[in-house]
Design an enzyme around this catalytic site. Structure first.
Site, PDB file in Angstrom:
ATOM      1  N   GLY A  12       0.778  -1.227   0.000  1.00  0.00           N
ATOM      2  CA  GLY A  12       0.000   0.000   0.000  1.00  0.00           C
ATOM      3  C   GLY A  12       0.812   1.282   0.000  1.00  0.00           C
ATOM      4  O   GLY A  12       0.363   2.304   0.510  1.00  0.00           O
ATOM      5  N   ILE A  92      -8.556  -8.981 -10.998  1.00  0.00           N
ATOM      6  CA  ILE A  92      -9.266  -8.514 -12.186  1.00  0.00           C
ATOM      7  C   ILE A  92     -10.739  -8.349 -11.833  1.00  0.00           C
ATOM      8  O   ILE A  92     -11.326  -9.209 -11.164  1.00  0.00           O
ATOM      9  CB  ILE A  92      -9.068  -9.511 -13.353  1.00  0.00           C
ATOM     10  CG1 ILE A  92      -7.627  -9.426 -13.842  1.00  0.00           C
ATOM     11  CG2 ILE A  92     -10.061  -9.248 -14.481  1.00  0.00           C
ATOM     12  CD1 ILE A  92      -7.274 -10.436 -14.910  1.00  0.00           C
ATOM     13  N   HIS A 109      -0.813   1.859 -12.952  1.00  0.00           N
ATOM     14  CA  HIS A 109      -0.191   0.691 -13.558  1.00  0.00           C
ATOM     15  C   HIS A 109       1.287   0.995 -13.807  1.00  0.00           C
ATOM     16  O   HIS A 109       1.612   2.084 -14.305  1.00  0.00           O
ATOM     17  CB  HIS A 109      -0.894   0.355 -14.877  1.00  0.00           C
ATOM     18  CG  HIS A 109      -0.348  -0.868 -15.529  1.00  0.00           C
ATOM     19  ND1 HIS A 109      -0.648  -2.134 -15.072  1.00  0.00           N
ATOM     20  CD2 HIS A 109       0.513  -1.036 -16.561  1.00  0.00           C
ATOM     21  CE1 HIS A 109       0.000  -3.025 -15.822  1.00  0.00           C
ATOM     22  NE2 HIS A 109       0.710  -2.381 -16.724  1.00  0.00           N
ATOM     23  N   THR A 141     -11.786   0.690 -17.152  1.00  0.00           N
ATOM     24  CA  THR A 141     -12.877   0.210 -17.999  1.00  0.00           C
ATOM     25  C   THR A 141     -12.820  -1.313 -18.002  1.00  0.00           C
ATOM     26  O   THR A 141     -11.913  -1.909 -17.403  1.00  0.00           O
ATOM     27  CB  THR A 141     -12.740   0.748 -19.436  1.00  0.00           C
ATOM     28  OG1 THR A 141     -11.475   0.330 -19.957  1.00  0.00           O
ATOM     29  CG2 THR A 141     -12.822   2.274 -19.478  1.00  0.00           C
ATOM     30  N   ASP A 145      -6.412  -2.637 -18.060  1.00  0.00           N
ATOM     31  CA  ASP A 145      -5.343  -1.631 -18.243  1.00  0.00           C
ATOM     32  C   ASP A 145      -5.472  -0.853 -19.559  1.00  0.00           C
ATOM     33  O   ASP A 145      -4.463  -0.444 -20.145  1.00  0.00           O
ATOM     34  CB  ASP A 145      -3.954  -2.317 -18.185  1.00  0.00           C
ATOM     35  CG  ASP A 145      -3.689  -2.974 -16.840  1.00  0.00           C
ATOM     36  OD1 ASP A 145      -4.218  -2.484 -15.831  1.00  0.00           O
ATOM     37  OD2 ASP A 145      -2.960  -3.981 -16.805  1.00  0.00           O
TER      38      ASP A 145
HETATM   39  C1  GAR Z   1       2.641  -0.677  -7.755  1.00  0.00           C
HETATM   40  O1  GAR Z   1       3.859  -0.689  -8.468  1.00  0.00           O
HETATM   41  C2  GAR Z   1       1.482  -0.621  -8.714  1.00  0.00           C
HETATM   42  O2  GAR Z   1       1.704   0.175  -9.840  1.00  0.00           O
HETATM   43  C3  GAR Z   1       1.347  -2.063  -9.102  1.00  0.00           C
HETATM   44  O3  GAR Z   1       1.550  -2.777  -7.909  1.00  0.00           O
HETATM   45  C4  GAR Z   1       2.430  -2.021  -7.062  1.00  0.00           C
HETATM   46  C5  GAR Z   1       1.761  -1.870  -5.704  1.00  0.00           C
HETATM   47  O4  GAR Z   1       2.626  -1.281  -4.770  1.00  0.00           O
HETATM   48  N1  GAR Z   1       0.060  -2.321  -9.654  1.00  0.00           N
HETATM   49  C6  GAR Z   1      -0.169  -3.230 -10.602  1.00  0.00           C
HETATM   50  O5  GAR Z   1       0.689  -3.942 -11.055  1.00  0.00           O
HETATM   51  C7  GAR Z   1      -1.606  -3.309 -11.055  1.00  0.00           C
HETATM   52  N2  GAR Z   1      -1.763  -4.287 -12.080  1.00  0.00           N
HETATM   53  P1  GAR Z   1       2.031  -0.621  -3.437  1.00  0.00           P
HETATM   54  O6  GAR Z   1       1.119  -1.647  -2.770  1.00  0.00           O
HETATM   55  O7  GAR Z   1       3.254  -0.353  -2.600  1.00  0.00           O
HETATM   56  O8  GAR Z   1       1.302   0.610  -3.820  1.00  0.00           O
END
Ligand code: GAR
Length: 196
Positions: A12, A92, A109, A141, A145
């Site tokens: 997070g 998803i 993303h 949407t 992605d």
């Molecule tokens: C982030 O790099 C985010 O962009 C990616 O997961 C990570 C979460 O990190 N999201 C995806 O790959 C979505 N498909 P976080 O929990 O430290 O924010």
């Protein structure tokens, strides 16, 4: 004041960057952090900031995405969000769930979409020999992605980069980009933002 719910699956760090940004004259406030994994470290971090949290474990639902989403909708609807931010949320979503929040659900993303939707974005950018990488905030949407892009942040790919070093550089950009895009979006500004 706009109400923002944030969905996470892990640490997070993007959620924390969003939460930290929503103070003062910011037009939005966090009202819920929800995760599909009760062990997601971000839940405790949000709770420590005094934000209501919810955990809806997807695993008991097996492959039944609609049933999982119905369970997730209960705390989400109770929080009455104006905006839903996906922040490292790794499930998803079905078209029905996406439709419910059409035009007000954002995702971050870790690639320069439309390049590299899906997983392993940094490994794919390195394998392709890309000179730059980055992150994208877009409206969610039904197609994975692929929603309208609200902002992108670019970083260089450096000689000797590994997945770890590149993902660290991109993540730092994510923490800049997502709060800036959310602030604009919450104030009704849908123009695309490009960093740097
Ligand atoms: C982030 O790099 C985010 O962009 C990616 O997961 C990570 C979460 O990190 N999201 C995806 O790959 C979505 N498909 P976080 O929990 O430290 O924010």
């Amino acid at each position: 004041m706009k109400r923002v719910a944030i969905l996470i699956s892990g640490g997070g760090s993007n959620m924390m960057a969003l939460v930290a940004s929503m103070t003062g004259d910011h037009p939005a406030r966090p009202v819920l952090v929800a995760a599909n994994d009760p062990a997601a470290a971000g839940l405790a971090r949000a709770a420590a900031r005094g934000i209501p949290t919810a955990a809806v474990d997807h695993r008991p639902f097996g492959g039944d995405r609609a049933a999982f989403e119905a369970a997730l909708l209960a705390p989400l609807e109770a929080a009455a969000p104006d905006i839903v931010c996906l922040a490292g949320f790794m499930r998803i979503l079905t078209p029905a769930f996406v439709d419910r929040f059409a035009g007000r659900m954002l995702n971050i993303h870790p690639s320069l979409l439309p390049r590299y939707p899906g997983l392993s974005t940094h490994a794919r950018a390195l394998a392709a020999g890309d000179a730059e990488a980055g992150c994208t905030v877009h409206l969610v949407t039904a197609e994975l992605d692929a929603g309208p892009i609200l902002g992108q942040g670019r970083v260089p790919v450096l000689p000797g980069d590994t997945v770890a070093s590149l993902s660290e550089r991109v993540l730092a950009m994510e923490h800049r980009l997502y709060p800036m895009v959310l602030r604009r979006f919450a104030s009704g500004d849908l123009r695309r933002l490009d960093l740097p």
